[in-house]
Design a protein around this motif. Structure first.
Motif, PDB file in Angstrom:
ATOM      1  N   ASP A  54       0.820  -1.210   0.000  1.00 19.64           N
ATOM      2  CA  ASP A  54       0.000   0.000   0.000  1.00 19.64           C
ATOM      3  C   ASP A  54       0.855   1.262   0.000  1.00 19.64           C
ATOM      4  OD1 ASP A  54      -2.104  -1.723   0.020  1.00 19.64           O
ATOM      5  OD2 ASP A  54      -2.793  -1.241   2.046  1.00 19.64           O
ATOM      6  N   LEU A  55       1.979   1.251   0.707  1.00 18.74           N
ATOM      7  CA  LEU A  55       2.854   2.416   0.706  1.00 18.74           C
ATOM      8  C   LEU A  55       3.403   2.709  -0.688  1.00 18.74           C
ATOM      9  CD1 LEU A  55       4.880   1.921   4.017  1.00 18.74           C
ATOM     10  CD2 LEU A  55       3.420   3.857   3.460  1.00 18.74           C
ATOM     11  N   SER A  56       3.606   1.658  -1.478  1.00 19.75           N
ATOM     12  CA  SER A  56       4.209   1.820  -2.804  1.00 19.75           C
ATOM     13  C   SER A  56       3.184   2.022  -3.914  1.00 19.75           C
ATOM     14  CB  SER A  56       5.064   0.594  -3.141  1.00 19.75           C
ATOM     15  OG  SER A  56       6.096   0.422  -2.194  1.00 19.75           O
ATOM     16  N   ASN A  57       1.961   1.544  -3.704  1.00 16.74           N
ATOM     17  CA  ASN A  57       1.011   1.477  -4.813  1.00 16.74           C
ATOM     18  C   ASN A  57      -0.305   2.216  -4.589  1.00 16.74           C
ATOM     19  OD1 ASN A  57       2.358  -0.635  -6.700  1.00 16.74           O
ATOM     20  ND2 ASN A  57       2.470  -1.567  -4.667  1.00 16.74           N
ATOM     21  N   ARG A  58      -0.514   2.783  -3.424  1.00 22.07           N
ATOM     22  CA  ARG A  58      -1.787   3.459  -3.157  1.00 22.07           C
ATOM     23  C   ARG A  58      -1.534   4.882  -2.659  1.00 22.07           C
ATOM     24  NH1 ARG A  58      -5.804  -1.235  -0.597  1.00 22.07           N
ATOM     25  NH2 ARG A  58      -6.074  -2.321  -2.579  1.00 22.07           N
ATOM     26  N   PRO A  59      -1.189   5.776  -3.594  1.00 20.96           N
ATOM     27  CA  PRO A  59      -0.886   7.158  -3.189  1.00 20.96           C
ATOM     28  C   PRO A  59      -2.089   7.891  -2.629  1.00 20.96           C
ATOM     29  CG  PRO A  59      -1.027   6.978  -5.587  1.00 20.96           C
ATOM     30  CD  PRO A  59      -1.052   5.573  -5.063  1.00 20.96           C
ATOM     31  N   PHE A  60      -3.286   7.378  -2.854  1.00 22.00           N
ATOM     32  CA  PHE A  60      -4.487   8.024  -2.317  1.00 22.00           C
ATOM     33  C   PHE A  60      -4.710   7.684  -0.845  1.00 22.00           C
ATOM     34  CE2 PHE A  60      -5.552   4.208  -4.784  1.00 22.00           C
ATOM     35  CZ  PHE A  60      -6.080   3.384  -3.803  1.00 22.00           C
ATOM     36  N   GLN A  61      -3.883   6.820  -0.290  1.00 23.20           N
ATOM     37  CA  GLN A  61      -3.966   6.506   1.127  1.00 23.20           C
ATOM     38  C   GLN A  61      -2.867   7.252   1.891  1.00 23.20           C
ATOM     39  OE1 GLN A  61      -3.788   2.219   1.440  1.00 23.20           O
ATOM     40  NE2 GLN A  61      -5.977   1.997   1.099  1.00 23.20           N
ATOM     41  N   HIS A  62      -3.257   7.829   3.009  1.00 23.21           N
ATOM     42  CA  HIS A  62      -2.303   8.548   3.855  1.00 23.21           C
ATOM     43  C   HIS A  62      -2.278   7.865   5.220  1.00 23.21           C
ATOM     44  CE1 HIS A  62      -1.737  12.146   1.220  1.00 23.21           C
ATOM     45  NE2 HIS A  62      -2.859  11.646   0.710  1.00 23.21           N
ATOM     46  N   THR A  63      -1.190   7.180   5.507  1.00 24.32           N
ATOM     47  CA  THR A  63      -1.032   6.515   6.790  1.00 24.32           C
ATOM     48  C   THR A  63      -0.120   7.370   7.657  1.00 24.32           C
ATOM     49  OG1 THR A  63      -1.285   4.364   5.707  1.00 24.32           O
ATOM     50  CG2 THR A  63      -0.427   4.366   7.951  1.00 24.32           C
TER      51      THR A  63
END
Length: 202
Positions: A54-63
């Motif tokens: 998710d860190l590499s492939n989901r830029p719409f997510q902010h963790t």
């Protein structure tokens, strides 16, 4: 002069993944979550792969993480108190909540049923309306009632207000009062274990 807060919100990095997993298992201790996400080496490996993907492939997510600058871990670094994941995508852009098939240690049928129900409830409440989704929020028990969770909720609510969109979270009944303070309202079945909470754009 008032002293500055020792708590700081920052984006997570790959190096934070072990701490995220530790907080996950420390925070999610109700029987259902323990059954779905048993604390096994296989499940920890699965979570690691999920976070890396998710860190590499989901830029719409902010963790994001909340760090306690006054407390140090064994390596002398500030301790992580809590973390949360805000998903800013449109409903049709997001895809599956988890990017990998269930781990062998997980009860696949129960996992499918639980998370499909959450998605159905969110669809029923929000429809096709653009909204920011608080996918995950967990605070280490050592830091409960210190304000870390509120800082992570506030981050997403402020962004939602700036962009004029609603927000949504699947909350435990126990955790619902936190979100109510920020204007979230439970729109779900009162008999269900999870509160379907929406914060409508103003």
């Amino acid at each position: 002069m008032a002293s500055s807060s020792p708590l700081k919100v920052e984006p997570i990095t790959i190096d934070d993944i072990p701490a995220l997993i530790e907080i996950w298992f420390a925070a999610f201790t109700n029987p259902l979550m323990q059954e779905i996400f048993p604390d096994t080496p296989g499940l920890r490996e699965w979570l690691t792969k999920i976070f890396l993907h998710d860190l590499s492939n989901r830029p719409f997510q902010h963790t994001l993480k909340v760090m306690d600058l006054d407390s140090k871990d064994l390596q002398g670094r500030p301790r992580m108190m809590a973390w949360g994941k805000w998903d800013l995508s449109m409903p049709e852009e997001r895809g599956l909540r988890f990017s990998l098939p269930w781990a062998d240690d997980m009860p696949a049928e129960k996992c499918n049923g639980f998370f499909n129900t959450l998605e159905e409830n969110r669809k029923q409440v929000m429809g096709d309306e653009k909204h920011f989704y608080l996918d995950t929020l967990c605070t280490h028990p050592d830091y409960w009632r210190r304000g870390a969770g509120s800082m992570l909720v506030q981050w997403g609510c402020d962004l939602a207000d700036e962009q004029g969109v609603s927000a949504y979270v699947d909350a435990s009944k126990k955790g619902a009062p936190l979100y109510q303070k920020f204007g979230f309202v439970d729109n779900g079945d009162p008999n269900e274990e999870v509160a379907s909470m929406a914060r409508r754009k103003s």
